[in-house]
Design a protein around this motif. Structure first.
Motif, PDB file in Angstrom:
ATOM      1  N   TYR A 169      36.908  41.422  42.407  1.00  0.00           N
ATOM      2  CA  TYR A 169      37.720  40.203  42.489  1.00  0.00           C
ATOM      3  C   TYR A 169      38.172  39.713  41.126  1.00  0.00           C
ATOM      4  O   TYR A 169      39.182  39.023  41.018  1.00  0.00           O
ATOM      5  N   ASP A 170      37.434  40.052  40.084  1.00  0.00           N
ATOM      6  CA  ASP A 170      37.869  39.720  38.730  1.00  0.00           C
ATOM      7  C   ASP A 170      38.784  40.788  38.158  1.00  0.00           C
ATOM      8  O   ASP A 170      39.572  40.519  37.262  1.00  0.00           O
ATOM      9  N   ARG A 173      44.402  42.300  40.651  1.00  0.00           N
ATOM     10  CA  ARG A 173      45.343  41.227  40.912  1.00  0.00           C
ATOM     11  C   ARG A 173      45.966  41.393  42.301  1.00  0.00           C
ATOM     12  O   ARG A 173      46.222  40.419  42.982  1.00  0.00           O
ATOM     13  N   GLY A 176      43.113  41.537  46.136  1.00  0.00           N
ATOM     14  CA  GLY A 176      42.175  40.418  46.229  1.00  0.00           C
ATOM     15  C   GLY A 176      41.663  40.162  47.626  1.00  0.00           C
ATOM     16  O   GLY A 176      42.020  40.822  48.588  1.00  0.00           O
TER      17      GLY A 176
END
Length: 179
Positions: A169-170, A173, A176
């Motif tokens: 999730y980090d 882009r 997600g």
């Protein structure tokens, strides 16, 4: 070279279904229930045996309870056989799924080799599950767990986790939560 429109459409449809199958694995492993719900038609059926059998939306509603004890879920699909007839398709999807489960005597591992029996329907131009059933062909149980994420070999590695704590999730882009 001429393009066979029917063969091209078959390829496009099969790729859409393969994408659906992969999205299911991601939603299950990341405990992404919003994404999971988007993969089934509202009136779809899901048969996960004693865990849940009936309306898919009921199964998804129960997922937080079902997944609560699962420290690791890791679904992998291998052989995918798809047959399409217009807006209806069927798939036999082979899978390997690792589950590390918190038990009363400590964590244990369940590695299942099996297949999904799928029926897909294209409605409003989008392929989704109409019926999904899991078939277990074999299982390998390790109690206690043999998973060791603290081994020195993994020092410094990103470690996958269910839900929003997963490093994906980090990192991503475009891929997600809920996507």
């Amino acid at each position: 070279m001429s393009v066979d429109a029917e063969a091209l459409q078959d390829l496009i449809d099969k790729e859409a279904i393969r994408t659906l199958i992969s999205a299911y694995c991601n939603a299950a492993d990341r405990h992404d229930h919003v994404k999971m719900r988007s993969l089934y038609h509202e009136d779809a059926i899901d048969d996960h045996g004693a865990m849940s059998s009936g309306p898919a939306m009921d199964f998804i509603d129960r997922l937080p309870e079902i997944q609560a004890s699962m420290e690791i879920l890791h679904h992998n699909v291998t052989t995918i056989n798809i047959a399409i007839d217009g807006d209806y398709a069927e798939g036999e999807v082979y899978l390997l799924a690792l589950h590390r489960v918190k038990g009363p005597d400590g964590p244990f591992d369940v590695l299942v080799g099996g297949r999904y029996f799928d029926k897909y329907e294209r409605r409003d131009g989008k392929w989704k599950f109409a019926h999904r059933a899991i078939v277990a062909d074999w299982a390998n149980i390790h109690s206690p767990s043999i998973v060791d994420l603290n081994h020195p070999f993994l020092t410094g590695a990103h470690i996958g986790k269910p839900g929003l704590a997963d490093p994906s999730y980090d990192f991503f882009r475009l891929l997600g939560r809920g996507a």
